[in-house]
Write a protein that holds these residues in place. Structure first.
Motif, PDB file in Angstrom:
ATOM      1  N   GLY A  57       1.382  -8.331   1.919  1.00 22.10           N
ATOM      2  CA  GLY A  57       0.290  -7.404   2.149  1.00 22.10           C
ATOM      3  C   GLY A  57       0.608  -5.962   1.826  1.00 22.10           C
ATOM      4  N   VAL A  58       1.796  -5.698   1.280  1.00 20.25           N
ATOM      5  CA  VAL A  58       2.208  -4.335   0.950  1.00 20.25           C
ATOM      6  C   VAL A  58       1.982  -4.069  -0.538  1.00 20.25           C
ATOM      7  CG1 VAL A  58       4.164  -2.727   0.875  1.00 20.25           C
ATOM      8  CG2 VAL A  58       3.905  -4.296   2.802  1.00 20.25           C
ATOM      9  N   LEU A  59       1.387  -2.918  -0.855  1.00 17.51           N
ATOM     10  CA  LEU A  59       1.188  -2.516  -2.243  1.00 17.51           C
ATOM     11  C   LEU A  59       2.455  -1.827  -2.735  1.00 17.51           C
ATOM     12  CD1 LEU A  59      -0.823  -2.313  -4.620  1.00 17.51           C
ATOM     13  CD2 LEU A  59      -1.462  -0.051  -3.737  1.00 17.51           C
ATOM     14  N   VAL A  60       3.039  -2.331  -3.818  1.00 16.76           N
ATOM     15  CA  VAL A  60       4.304  -1.799  -4.318  1.00 16.76           C
ATOM     16  C   VAL A  60       4.165  -1.349  -5.764  1.00 16.76           C
ATOM     17  CG1 VAL A  60       5.664  -3.254  -2.782  1.00 16.76           C
ATOM     18  CG2 VAL A  60       5.122  -4.066  -5.081  1.00 16.76           C
ATOM     19  N   ASP A  61       5.024  -0.455  -6.179  1.00 16.27           N
ATOM     20  CA  ASP A  61       5.087  -0.080  -7.578  1.00 16.27           C
ATOM     21  C   ASP A  61       6.535  -0.090  -8.062  1.00 16.27           C
ATOM     22  OD1 ASP A  61       3.836   0.497  -9.967  1.00 16.27           O
ATOM     23  OD2 ASP A  61       4.100   2.666  -9.748  1.00 16.27           O
ATOM     24  N   SER A  74       8.260 -16.518   1.201  1.00 11.31           N
ATOM     25  CA  SER A  74       7.560 -17.412   2.129  1.00 11.31           C
ATOM     26  C   SER A  74       6.172 -16.898   2.475  1.00 11.31           C
ATOM     27  CB  SER A  74       8.376 -17.573   3.418  1.00 11.31           C
ATOM     28  OG  SER A  74       8.475 -16.336   4.104  1.00 11.31           O
ATOM     29  N   THR A  75       5.370 -17.809   3.022  1.00  6.52           N
ATOM     30  CA  THR A  75       4.051 -17.489   3.541  1.00  6.52           C
ATOM     31  C   THR A  75       3.847 -18.299   4.816  1.00  6.52           C
ATOM     32  OG1 THR A  75       1.696 -17.323   2.974  1.00  6.52           O
ATOM     33  CG2 THR A  75       2.845 -19.318   2.271  1.00  6.52           C
ATOM     34  N   MET A  76       2.761 -18.038   5.525  1.00  7.01           N
ATOM     35  CA  MET A  76       2.468 -18.760   6.762  1.00  7.01           C
ATOM     36  C   MET A  76       1.371 -19.785   6.506  1.00  7.01           C
ATOM     37  SD  MET A  76       4.642 -17.520   8.828  1.00  7.01           S
ATOM     38  CE  MET A  76       4.096 -18.304  10.351  1.00  7.01           C
ATOM     39  N   LEU A  77       1.589 -21.009   6.990  1.00 12.90           N
ATOM     40  CA  LEU A  77       0.582 -22.057   6.895  1.00 12.90           C
ATOM     41  C   LEU A  77      -0.480 -21.856   7.970  1.00 12.90           C
ATOM     42  CD1 LEU A  77       2.962 -25.116   6.347  1.00 12.90           C
ATOM     43  CD2 LEU A  77       1.609 -23.909   4.618  1.00 12.90           C
ATOM     44  N   ILE A  94      11.541 -10.124  -8.357  1.00 10.33           N
ATOM     45  CA  ILE A  94      10.669 -10.048  -7.185  1.00 10.33           C
ATOM     46  C   ILE A  94       9.592  -9.000  -7.447  1.00 10.33           C
ATOM     47  CG2 ILE A  94      10.525  -9.402  -4.754  1.00 10.33           C
ATOM     48  CD1 ILE A  94      13.406 -10.314  -4.458  1.00 10.33           C
ATOM     49  N   GLY A  95       8.328  -9.386  -7.258  1.00 12.01           N
ATOM     50  CA  GLY A  95       7.233  -8.428  -7.326  1.00 12.01           C
ATOM     51  C   GLY A  95       6.757  -8.077  -8.713  1.00 12.01           C
ATOM     52  N   GLU A  96       7.210  -8.805  -9.752  1.00 13.30           N
ATOM     53  CA  GLU A  96       6.862  -8.409 -11.110  1.00 13.30           C
ATOM     54  C   GLU A  96       5.379  -8.630 -11.419  1.00 13.30           C
ATOM     55  OE1 GLU A  96       8.032 -12.738 -11.448  1.00 13.30           O
ATOM     56  OE2 GLU A  96       8.504 -10.981 -10.240  1.00 13.30           O
ATOM     57  N   LEU A  97       4.809  -9.749 -10.962  1.00 15.35           N
ATOM     58  CA  LEU A  97       3.403 -10.010 -11.252  1.00 15.35           C
ATOM     59  C   LEU A  97       2.490  -9.087 -10.461  1.00 15.35           C
ATOM     60  CD1 LEU A  97       3.369 -13.915 -11.444  1.00 15.35           C
ATOM     61  CD2 LEU A  97       3.446 -12.262 -13.317  1.00 15.35           C
ATOM     62  N   GLU A  98       2.871  -8.791  -9.221  1.00 16.32           N
ATOM     63  CA  GLU A  98       2.069  -7.867  -8.402  1.00 16.32           C
ATOM     64  C   GLU A  98       2.067  -6.463  -9.006  1.00 16.32           C
ATOM     65  OE1 GLU A  98       3.275 -11.245  -5.750  1.00 16.32           O
ATOM     66  OE2 GLU A  98       4.249 -10.006  -7.264  1.00 16.32           O
ATOM     67  N   VAL A  99       3.216  -6.043  -9.556  1.00 15.62           N
ATOM     68  CA  VAL A  99       3.291  -4.729 -10.200  1.00 15.62           C
ATOM     69  C   VAL A  99       2.383  -4.682 -11.428  1.00 15.62           C
ATOM     70  CG1 VAL A  99       4.814  -3.288 -11.619  1.00 15.62           C
ATOM     71  CG2 VAL A  99       5.557  -4.014  -9.350  1.00 15.62           C
ATOM     72  N   GLN A 103      -1.430  -5.274  -7.456  1.00 16.39           N
ATOM     73  CA  GLN A 103      -1.891  -5.968  -6.259  1.00 16.39           C
ATOM     74  C   GLN A 103      -0.835  -5.902  -5.164  1.00 16.39           C
ATOM     75  OE1 GLN A 103      -2.655  -9.945  -7.646  1.00 16.39           O
ATOM     76  NE2 GLN A 103      -4.708  -9.477  -8.364  1.00 16.39           N
ATOM     77  N   THR A 104      -1.269  -6.185  -3.934  1.00 13.60           N
ATOM     78  CA  THR A 104      -0.316  -6.248  -2.830  1.00 13.60           C
ATOM     79  C   THR A 104       0.505  -7.527  -2.931  1.00 13.60           C
ATOM     80  OG1 THR A 104      -1.932  -7.357  -1.400  1.00 13.60           O
ATOM     81  CG2 THR A 104      -1.843  -4.943  -1.293  1.00 13.60           C
ATOM     82  N   LEU A 105       1.675  -7.522  -2.331  1.00 13.70           N
ATOM     83  CA  LEU A 105       2.521  -8.716  -2.321  1.00 13.70           C
ATOM     84  C   LEU A 105       1.848  -9.813  -1.518  1.00 13.70           C
ATOM     85  CD1 LEU A 105       6.004  -7.053  -1.653  1.00 13.70           C
ATOM     86  CD2 LEU A 105       5.200  -8.005  -3.814  1.00 13.70           C
ATOM     87  N   SER A 106       1.868 -11.020  -2.038  1.00 15.01           N
ATOM     88  CA  SER A 106       1.251 -12.152  -1.342  1.00 15.01           C
ATOM     89  C   SER A 106       2.263 -12.932  -0.512  1.00 15.01           C
ATOM     90  CB  SER A 106       0.591 -13.094  -2.350  1.00 15.01           C
ATOM     91  OG  SER A 106       1.540 -13.546  -3.312  1.00 15.01           O
TER      92      SER A 106
END
Length: 245
Positions: A57-61, A74-77, A94-99, A103-106
């Motif tokens: 949920g964090v927006l990163v650059d 990981s994520t929560m079921l 890590i985070g390449e597609l979100e950058v 988008q925020t990290l999923s």
């Protein structure tokens, strides 16, 4: 986080907003960082096993390259259980597609072992994506491969016994750890909680399957470590050809 953080690591992005102060699909589907990135300015951070690197949920650059160790994603079921989607090995990103998508990290990223990460500015990735058609094609093909492999894992999990799923997971993790030249892939550093979250399954049932595999001399180890003793027998379990009682 220890005192090895470089001064340049105080830039915005993963390195600032999403890193805890207290404080993982087969990874051919991830982008392989190009040599030109390695010559760019980066910040270096080290994390101890279990530390949160970046929260969902964090927006990163910034994006990060795993220089040593492994990282779990990981994520929560819906039922509240943790599901470790992938284990990211040395050289994984890590985070390449979100950058790229802004988008925020999923997913939440944690250190699966003591590890060192190199962080880069997101603009480097976006500039290369915008200027290099071959790189754009690689991004697209890797993303499709990542989705395809996750789908295959989900289908296999639905159709296989827990013992078969566990054996397959151990073999897959062996390939991940084997990417590091210092590890033959026969020794896995993973807690029983994380192993259960990777399947996913209850810790109690996973412990029962691990005990059977140990009694059959297929694996060994404890205290967060699993050693593969008989790879052929483990492959037979993964394929459903052998059921260990």
């Amino acid at each position: 986080m220890d005192g090895a953080t470089h001064a340049s690591a105080r830039r915005a992005g993963i390195g600032k907003t999403a890193i805890s102060a207290n404080g993982s699909i087969h990874l051919n589907s991830r982008l392989v960082i190009d040599d030109e990135f390695l010559s760019c300015r980066s910040s270096v951070r080290r994390f101890r096993r279990g530390e949160v690197i970046a929260g969902a949920g964090v927006l990163v650059d910034t994006f990060a390259r795993v220089h040593s160790g492994v990282v779990s994603a990981s994520t929560m079921l819906p039922d509240g259980r943790e599901f470790i989607v992938e284990i990211i090995p040395k050289s994984g990103l890590i985070g390449e597609l979100e950058v790229l998508r802004r988008q925020t990290l999923s997913l939440e990223y944690r250190a699966g072992s003591n590890c060192e990460l190199h962080f880069f500015e997101g603009r480097l990735l976006r500039d290369m994506y915008a200027s290099d058609p071959c790189f754009r094609e690689k991004v697209f093909s890797r993303a499709l491969a990542r989705i395809s492999e996750l789908e295959l894992r989900i289908i296999a999990n639905a159709a296989s016994s827990l013992q078969s799923r566990l054996a397959s997971t151990l073999l897959r993790l062996s390939a991940v750890y084997g990417k590091d030249a210092a590890n033959s892939g026969d020794e896995l550093i993973i807690s029983q909680n994380d192993l259960a979250a990777t399947l996913p399954a209850s810790r109690e049932k996973v412990n029962q399957c691990l005990r059977r595999l140990r009694e059959s001399k297929i694996i060994d180890g404890g205290q967060g470590k699993i050693r593969i003793l008989n790879r052929k027998a483990l492959e037979a379990c993964a394929n459903g050809a052998v059921s260990v009682k």
